[in-house]
Design a protein around this motif. Structure first.
Motif, mmCIF file in Angstrom:
data_model
loop_
_atom_site.group_PDB
_atom_site.id
_atom_site.type_symbol
_atom_site.label_atom_id
_atom_site.label_comp_id
_atom_site.label_asym_id
_atom_site.label_seq_id
_atom_site.Cartn_x
_atom_site.Cartn_y
_atom_site.Cartn_z
ATOM 1 N N ASP A 45 0.838 -1.215 0.000
ATOM 2 C CA ASP A 45 0.000 0.000 0.000
ATOM 3 C C ASP A 45 0.864 1.253 0.000
ATOM 4 O O ASP A 45 0.591 2.212 -0.728
ATOM 5 C CB ASP A 45 -0.886 0.035 1.261
ATOM 6 C CG ASP A 45 -2.092 -0.889 1.135
ATOM 7 O OD1 ASP A 45 -2.342 -1.390 0.024
ATOM 8 O OD2 ASP A 45 -2.764 -1.120 2.163
ATOM 9 N N ALA A 46 1.900 1.223 0.832
ATOM 10 C CA ALA A 46 2.774 2.406 0.924
ATOM 11 C C ALA A 46 3.493 2.654 -0.408
ATOM 12 O O ALA A 46 3.621 3.804 -0.859
ATOM 13 C CB ALA A 46 3.793 2.215 2.053
ATOM 14 N N ALA A 47 3.942 1.570 -1.044
ATOM 15 C CA ALA A 47 4.676 1.727 -2.315
ATOM 16 C C ALA A 47 3.752 2.262 -3.408
ATOM 17 O O ALA A 47 4.120 3.187 -4.155
ATOM 18 C CB ALA A 47 5.274 0.375 -2.729
ATOM 19 N N PHE A 211 6.693 -13.069 -2.577
ATOM 20 C CA PHE A 211 6.335 -14.162 -3.472
ATOM 21 C C PHE A 211 5.112 -13.749 -4.296
ATOM 22 O O PHE A 211 4.768 -12.574 -4.345
ATOM 23 C CB PHE A 211 6.047 -15.416 -2.637
ATOM 24 C CG PHE A 211 7.206 -15.771 -1.741
ATOM 25 C CD1 PHE A 211 8.171 -16.663 -2.171
ATOM 26 C CD2 PHE A 211 7.351 -15.178 -0.486
ATOM 27 C CE1 PHE A 211 9.257 -16.983 -1.361
ATOM 28 C CE2 PHE A 211 8.431 -15.492 0.334
ATOM 29 C CZ PHE A 211 9.376 -16.392 -0.100
ATOM 30 N N GLY A 212 4.439 -14.751 -4.880
ATOM 31 C CA GLY A 212 3.245 -14.472 -5.677
ATOM 32 C C GLY A 212 1.979 -14.516 -4.848
ATOM 33 O O GLY A 212 1.601 -13.520 -4.208
ATOM 34 N N PRO A 213 1.312 -15.689 -4.814
ATOM 35 C CA PRO A 213 0.029 -15.774 -4.114
ATOM 36 C C PRO A 213 0.159 -15.423 -2.628
ATOM 37 O O PRO A 213 1.152 -15.783 -1.994
ATOM 38 C CB PRO A 213 -0.357 -17.261 -4.271
ATOM 39 C CG PRO A 213 0.478 -17.772 -5.404
ATOM 40 C CD PRO A 213 1.720 -16.942 -5.446
ATOM 41 N N ASP A 214 -0.832 -14.714 -2.093
ATOM 42 C CA ASP A 214 -0.855 -14.295 -0.675
ATOM 43 C C ASP A 214 0.402 -13.554 -0.261
ATOM 44 O O ASP A 214 0.815 -13.599 0.901
ATOM 45 C CB ASP A 214 -1.029 -15.518 0.261
ATOM 46 C CG ASP A 214 -2.338 -16.223 0.006
ATOM 47 O OD1 ASP A 214 -3.328 -15.507 -0.225
ATOM 48 O OD2 ASP A 214 -2.350 -17.468 0.000
ATOM 49 N N SER A 215 1.036 -12.923 -1.183
ATOM 50 C CA SER A 215 2.259 -12.184 -0.864
ATOM 51 C C SER A 215 2.335 -10.942 -1.762
ATOM 52 O O SER A 215 1.333 -10.560 -2.385
ATOM 53 C CB SER A 215 3.467 -13.116 -1.046
ATOM 54 O OG SER A 215 4.655 -12.474 -0.639
ATOM 55 N N ALA A 216 3.514 -10.331 -1.803
ATOM 56 C CA ALA A 216 3.652 -9.032 -2.467
ATOM 57 C C ALA A 216 3.126 -9.029 -3.907
ATOM 58 O O ALA A 216 2.515 -8.044 -4.351
ATOM 59 C CB ALA A 216 5.112 -8.609 -2.436
ATOM 60 N N PHE A 219 -0.703 -8.971 -3.811
ATOM 61 C CA PHE A 219 -1.178 -7.703 -3.231
ATOM 62 C C PHE A 219 -1.000 -6.565 -4.252
ATOM 63 O O PHE A 219 -1.861 -5.710 -4.405
ATOM 64 C CB PHE A 219 -0.417 -7.345 -1.946
ATOM 65 C CG PHE A 219 -0.519 -8.389 -0.856
ATOM 66 C CD1 PHE A 219 -1.648 -9.188 -0.728
ATOM 67 C CD2 PHE A 219 0.532 -8.571 0.041
ATOM 68 C CE1 PHE A 219 -1.745 -10.150 0.280
ATOM 69 C CE2 PHE A 219 0.452 -9.526 1.048
ATOM 70 C CZ PHE A 219 -0.683 -10.330 1.161
ATOM 71 N N LEU A 220 0.137 -6.598 -4.940
ATOM 72 C CA LEU A 220 0.430 -5.514 -5.889
ATOM 73 C C LEU A 220 -0.511 -5.564 -7.090
ATOM 74 O O LEU A 220 -1.093 -4.540 -7.477
ATOM 75 C CB LEU A 220 1.892 -5.632 -6.345
ATOM 76 C CG LEU A 220 2.358 -4.622 -7.393
ATOM 77 C CD1 LEU A 220 2.231 -3.187 -6.875
ATOM 78 C CD2 LEU A 220 3.801 -4.910 -7.816
ATOM 79 N N THR A 221 -0.657 -6.763 -7.681
ATOM 80 C CA THR A 221 -1.452 -6.823 -8.915
ATOM 81 C C THR A 221 -2.945 -6.617 -8.638
ATOM 82 O O THR A 221 -3.689 -6.237 -9.532
ATOM 83 C CB THR A 221 -1.210 -8.160 -9.654
ATOM 84 O OG1 THR A 221 -1.375 -9.235 -8.728
ATOM 85 C CG2 THR A 221 0.182 -8.214 -10.238
#
Ligand code: NAD
Length: 487
Positions: A45-47, A211-216, A219-221
């Motif tokens: 969120d911050a990024a 990582f991908g699922p349940d991670s950055a 969250f990003l996509t």
């Protein structure tokens, strides 16, 4: 020596609120080289928030000329810190230094320069027409930045593939949040120092680890303030990214997997074909999206070609990255080594003739824990075999004989991927005829991995959506707005 690898948000290196970390080990000998601070939702969120705010700050007010100057300085600074980038990339990937110093790092810098040059000379269209009341309407196009771009990257050419997206995104005036692969967090992190040094405003370039699922990555996509997603990686992950992008109707650019063929005709320059196919099969331990895993050789030279490629494969000495005798590095991770070795087993089970390789090389004691596999060549499998249809992403290929142009065309196209092909022949008419019919985004004739960064790059079928490179990148990284003036 192990170090902390942090997220880079709004111009500052930060750890995380959760305290969650994961180890980064080098695939050369499995030694711990870093502790990576995983970004959770608060950091993502911050990024994204910083990237969104930066669009409205000094970055958004820069002229193209000012932006271009900054990007040129980024390229100069990467080259000035060449050794730092080289060490970081090699520690993460274990690739031979001659490869990283000739390909990965110089292209990392060039990716800023080329898009800075391209945007300087970019024009848009204009049309004039008469209106029914006798006046004139002038329409012209304006390219505006798309906004916050999520850049999700793989591990095989980390700096090169990441800057291939960040370069044009910034040239167009966007801001970015990069999610490097969990396997290769270092060079993206280091690039933050370069951005600060040359004065790219805070928030324009951000990095979140995880990582991908349940991670950055997820969250990003899924973040609603991300305006576009550019992704390089596996086709299966591309599907997940498209699903995330569907919410909010965000555009995607996808560079995905491949199962690339080389087609070698009997009239080829034999040595050029053998040398080039050796590179396309085994360079970077076969971990190149454009790499060859299917080789079709015309029958009169089949035996000679197999023998020559075998000799080349067996001469590829594995070893430490800075050892001048090293010709091949390890795979990226134990997990990937297991995957590649499972394909080596499957090939034998399906009845392959193992021409060379097929296992793990004998390594000295200090390298025994690394992720090594032998360069491997098979013959004798049907077109339906797993290693002939699925992407292995290792230093291996299957070689089959063919007789006619029609036969080989049918075999090459009988695959769900459509990234790249190379054709070896002296008959230029035939090469051009085939190049039009092979269902790929990139076709080389008597070469491989020869790149002119002004040209379109991307895959057909399940190898991707969209083209990047030169002006083509601007289709994704800008919105083209039409303005009509009546006078
Ligand atoms: P991958 O798809 O496993 O991972 C790529 C990135 O996506 C990583 O950063 C990963 O953390 C992230 N990710 C994974 N799942 C996600 C999810 N659900 N949501 C968001 N992010 C997610 O790919 P990889 O193993 O890193 O790379 C190898 C693959 O990349 C091969 O298939 C190769 O062909 C392909 N590749 C293609 C090109 C090209 O230009 N077409 C270039 C290089 C690599």
């Amino acid at each position: 020596m192990s170090r902390d690898i942090m997220n880079f948000i709004d111009g500052t290196y930060v750890r995380n609120a959760s305290g969650r970390t994961f180890p980064k080990r080098t695939p050369i000998d499995n030694a711990l080289i870093g502790t990576v601070f995983e970004a959770g939702k608060p950091e993502v969120d911050a990024a994204v928030g910083a990237a969104k705010a930066a669009l409205k700050g000094p970055w958004g007010k820069l002229s193209v000329v000012e932006r271009v100057k900054l990007l040129d300085e980024v390229a100069v600074e990467i080259n000035r810190r060449f050794d730092d980038f080289l060490q970081a990339e090699i520690a993460d990937t274990g690739k031979p230094s001659h490869l990283a110093s000739h390909v990965d790092i110089p292209r990392g810098a060039a990716n800023f320069q080329i898009f800075a040059d391209t945007i300087k000379n970019m024009s848009t269209e204009a049309f004039e027409m008469r209106t029914p009341d006798g006046k004139t309407a002038l329409s012209y196009g304006v390219r505006v930045p798309r906004g916050v771009i999520a850049v999700v990257c793989p591990w095989n050419l980390p700096l090169l593939l990441m800057t291939w997206k960040v370069g044009p995104a910034l040239a167009c005036g966007n801001t970015v949040v990069v999610k490097p692969s969990e396997e290769t967090p270092s060079t993206a992190t280091l690039l933050g120092e370069v951005m600060n040094k040359v004065g790219v405003p805070a928030g324009v370039y951000n990095v979140v680890h995880g990582f991908g699922p349940d991670s950055a990555g997820a969250f990003l996509t899924a973040h609603p303030d991300v305006d576009g997603i550019t992704f390089t990686g596996e086709t299966r992950t591309g599907t997940a990214i498209m699903q995330a992008a569907a919410v909010g109707i965000r555009p995607v650019s996808l560079e995905l997997g491949g199962k690339n063929a080389a087609v070698v005709f009997a009239d080829c320059d034999f040595q050029v074909a053998v040398d080039t196919v050796t590179r396309s099969c085994f360079e970077n331990a076969g971990q190149v999206c454009l790499g060859t895993e299917r080789v079709y050789v015309q029958r009169p030279i089949f035996e000679a070609f197999v023998a020559a490629l075998k000799q080349k494969a067996e001469a590829m000495k594995p070893g430490r990255p800075f050892d001048p005798d090293t010709r091949i590095g390890p795979l990226i991770s134990k997990e990937h080594q297991d995957k590649v070795l499972s394909y080596y087993r499957k090939a034998r089970e399906e009845g392959a003739t193992v021409v060379t390789g097929g296992g793990v090389p004998t390594m000295p004691d200090d390298l025994k824990d690394g992720c090594w596999v032998q360069p491997t060549i098979w013959t004798g499998l049907p077109e339906t075999a797993a290693v002939v249809t699925e992407e292995v992403f290792g230093p291996c290929c299957h070689i089959s004989p063919f007789d006619s142009e029609d036969e080989v065309l049918e075999k090459v196209n009988r695959n769900r991927y459509g990234l790249a092909t190379s054709i070896y022949t002296q008959d230029i008419s035939r090469a051009n005829r085939l190049a039009r019919q092979i269902e790929v985004g990139l076709c080389w004739i008597n070469s491989w991995f020869l790149r002119d960064l002004r040209t379109p790059f991307g895959g057909s079928k399940q190898s991707g959506i969209g083209r990047e490179g030169g002006v083509h990148s601007f289709e994704f990284y800008t919105e083209l707005r039409n303005v009509m003036l009546k006078y």
